[in-house]
Design an enzyme around this catalytic site. Structure first.
Site, PDB file in Angstrom:
ATOM      1  N   ASP A 277       0.911  -1.244  -0.028  1.00 50.21           N
ATOM      2  CA  ASP A 277      -0.010  -0.021  -0.105  1.00 50.21           C
ATOM      3  C   ASP A 277       0.928   1.290  -0.083  1.00 50.21           C
ATOM      4  O   ASP A 277       1.505   1.696   1.115  1.00 50.21           O
ATOM      5  CB  ASP A 277      -0.984   0.002   1.327  1.00 50.21           C
ATOM      6  CG  ASP A 277      -1.879   1.196   1.079  1.00 50.21           C
ATOM      7  OD1 ASP A 277      -2.058   1.794   0.151  1.00 50.21           O
ATOM      8  OD2 ASP A 277      -2.249   1.298   2.172  1.00 50.21           O
ATOM      9  N   GLU A 309      -1.655  10.640  -0.545  1.00 49.66           N
ATOM     10  CA  GLU A 309      -2.834  10.063  -0.753  1.00 49.66           C
ATOM     11  C   GLU A 309      -3.395   9.582   0.793  1.00 49.66           C
ATOM     12  O   GLU A 309      -4.427   9.671   1.187  1.00 49.66           O
ATOM     13  CB  GLU A 309      -2.892   8.766  -1.560  1.00 49.66           C
ATOM     14  CG  GLU A 309      -4.184   8.085  -1.685  1.00 49.66           C
ATOM     15  CD  GLU A 309      -4.403   7.126  -0.774  1.00 49.66           C
ATOM     16  OE1 GLU A 309      -5.560   6.514  -0.524  1.00 49.66           O
ATOM     17  OE2 GLU A 309      -3.694   6.795   0.219  1.00 49.66           O
ATOM     18  N   HIS A 436      -1.351  -0.899   6.677  1.00 51.47           N
ATOM     19  CA  HIS A 436      -1.052   0.421   7.590  1.00 51.47           C
ATOM     20  C   HIS A 436       0.067   0.061   8.719  1.00 51.47           C
ATOM     21  O   HIS A 436      -0.162   0.692   9.813  1.00 51.47           O
ATOM     22  CB  HIS A 436      -2.158   1.212   8.018  1.00 51.47           C
ATOM     23  CG  HIS A 436      -2.798   2.051   6.969  1.00 51.47           C
ATOM     24  ND1 HIS A 436      -3.780   2.823   7.000  1.00 51.47           N
ATOM     25  CD2 HIS A 436      -2.472   1.987   5.510  1.00 51.47           C
ATOM     26  CE1 HIS A 436      -3.992   3.597   6.079  1.00 51.47           C
ATOM     27  NE2 HIS A 436      -3.095   3.043   5.030  1.00 51.47           N
TER      28      HIS A 436
END
Length: 513
Positions: A277, A309, A436
């Site tokens: 990611d 982002e 994350h």
């Protein structure tokens, strides 16, 4: 020898006197014809993994092992992308620079609750601080100032996730006088998230962390029984003004009034290097850009590597909002690739027609969805619709009424039994267990999904760079970008099954609430 020299001089003189437009046509003509099969053949797992390793190296070269905006690891990423694209001598490459507030580093020093070290997540943009005080439960979901009791002052607010932004909860807790905040999940397991870029009108953020619903339940039960539960929250963050850049590359050849745009975000969260990611989307798109440089295109293509982002689609929003109206109308479609190598993957296709999730995109989004569904069907694998919520970098394009679509292999949501049957992997486990987190590193990639999705990108680019036949003309007059499919119109879309399974090792929306 003399005759050879004369011939060479004559050729040089001829080239020097040839008009630039003719040289450009000759240059274009020298490129072979573009086909989907030809472009896909350039995409290899070896090259994808090498690109991902480069991003890992950028993160590892600096403290905190991250590529969050403003960090050296992300700056290295930006300039590497620029250098790689410029070396192709095929694109006009620019950096689009903008400023913002960013959390450039953050760490949890300690979270100790009821005398025990506790697993917790640091919410991005949390304030720094070290607090030891009793836990005080907040009423309802903590979205109203009236939810915060007077006794929260000087103590640690314990707040449920849900309904409103994490940042609103932290700010309201601060306004009520709390010293720190803990937000607990409203579903099984823990979570990571962001408070959002400060400031907020409700007040300043507190030191804020997240915990699982299971842990919170034990504390709430004890407190309701009359117990006092003490909590120590000790976090250190650095939040500062910084500048960062989108990397833009547009083919010099091709019809610029009928452009294809595609992209991925180049930044990670502060917690880790972000190799899935969205290092996977970044490298997949870059490999397609490299391959495309070998071919002639009829329609121009713009590759965007968006920054910030993770801070709220700031880079892609900045790009779209600063496009002159005539240039915006020249973009026939935008394709987005955010997480395409999740270890416990699904092959998710954005639900452009709204049949699965009741929200559709602008005219043309249906055709993009169908293209990718057909691609996976031809590859003999299943695909499934994924919600078209606007919570990745395609969102600003939808706002500008630009048709959009793309691919997504999943984040923190758990794989269902049906998805296990369709895609392999393991039901009940997150599609990306390292979403994350610090473990989103070079080991956090499913190479089968990575390569096939990257080939899907190549197929789409080859198709639309060659022709827009069958694709609707841009609607540049309608303000509304999206529509809800009514119950009468709606026919629930089913995932495509093809009887093949591929095992995984082993997204939720990025807005935080």
């Amino acid at each position: 020898m003399r005759s050879a020299i004369i011939v060479a001089l004559a050729a040089a003189a001829s080239a020097a006197s040839t008009p630039a437009s003719l040289l450009k046509r000759q240059y274009h003509a020298a490129k072979p014809r573009l086909t989907a099969d030809a472009l896909k053949a350039h995409i290899t797992a070896e090259n994808l993994l090498a690109g991902s390793q480069k991003l890992q190296d950028f993160a590892d070269a600096h403290p905190n092992n991250t590529r969050v905006i403003g960090s050296p690891g992300h700056n290295d990423t930006i300039y590497w992308l620029k250098s790689e694209l410029e070396a192709l001598d095929y694109y006009d490459v620019t950096l689009q620079t903008f400023s913002l507030v960013a959390m450039v580093s953050g760490q949890i020093n300690a979270v100790i609750i009821d005398g025990a070290n506790t697993t917790a997540g640091l919410l991005e943009y949390s304030a720094s601080g070290a607090v030891t005080a009793p836990l005080v439960p907040v009423a309802n979901l903590g979205c109203e100032a009236s939810d915060y009791p007077a006794e929260v002052a000087g103590n640690v607010a314990l707040i449920s996730r849900g309904s409103c932004e994490f940042g609103l909860k932290s700010a309201l807790a601060g306004s009520a006088g709390a010293a720190a905040a803990i937000i607990y999940n409203n579903a099984a397991g823990g979570f990571n998230g962001t408070l959002g870029v400060p400031p907020r009108p409700e007040g300043e953020y507190l030191p804020t962390v997240s915990i699982s619903s299971e842990l919170a339940a034990t504390y709430l039960d004890a407190i309701s029984g009359g117990a006092t539960i003490d909590a120590t929250i000790d976090v250190t963050t650095v939040v500062q003004n910084t500048s960062t850049s989108n990397v833009l590359a547009t083919t010099r050849m091709g019809d610029h009034s009928n452009r294809l745009a595609l992209g991925a975000h180049s930044d990670s969260v502060a917690a880790g290097p972000g190799i899935n990611d969205d290092g996977s989307g970044t490298v997949g798109v870059l490999e397609v850009a490299k391959a495309l440089s070998k071919y002639h295109v009829n329609n121009a293509v713009t590759f965007g590597f968006w920054s910030a982002e993770e801070e709220g689609l700031i880079g892609s929003t900045y790009y779209v909002e600063n496009l002159p109206a005539n240039e915006s109308s020249q973009i026939r479609a935008y394709l987005n690739f955010d997480m395409i190598a999740s270890p416990n993957y699904v092959f998710g296709v954005y639900d452009g027609d709204g049949d699965a999730f009741n929200i559709s995109g602008p005219s043309g989004s249906t055709q993009i969805e169908t293209f990718f569904e057909d691609f996976f069907e031809s590859a003999g694998v299943n695909s499934t619709p994924t919600a078209f919520t606007g919570r990745s970098d395609y969102g600003p394009f939808l706002t500008a009424n630009i048709p959009a679509g793309g691919l997504f292999t999943g984040a923190e949501v758990l794989k269902t039994e049906e998805e296990e049957e369709m895609f392999g992997g393991e039901a009940g486990v997150a599609l990306d267990i390292c979403y994350h987190a610090a473990c989103d590193d070079i080991t956090n990639l499913n190479m089968f999904a990575y390569e096939l999705n990257s080939k899907a990108i190549a197929a789409a680019v080859a198709t639309y760079a060659t022709s827009w036949e069958g694709f609707p003309a841009r609607n540049t007059t309608t303000v509304s970008r999206r529509s809800v499919v009514t119950d009468q119109m709606r026919k629930r879309k089913q995932p495509r099954h093809h009887g093949h399974r591929h095992g995984g090792c082993g997204h939720v929306p990025k807005a935080s609430q």
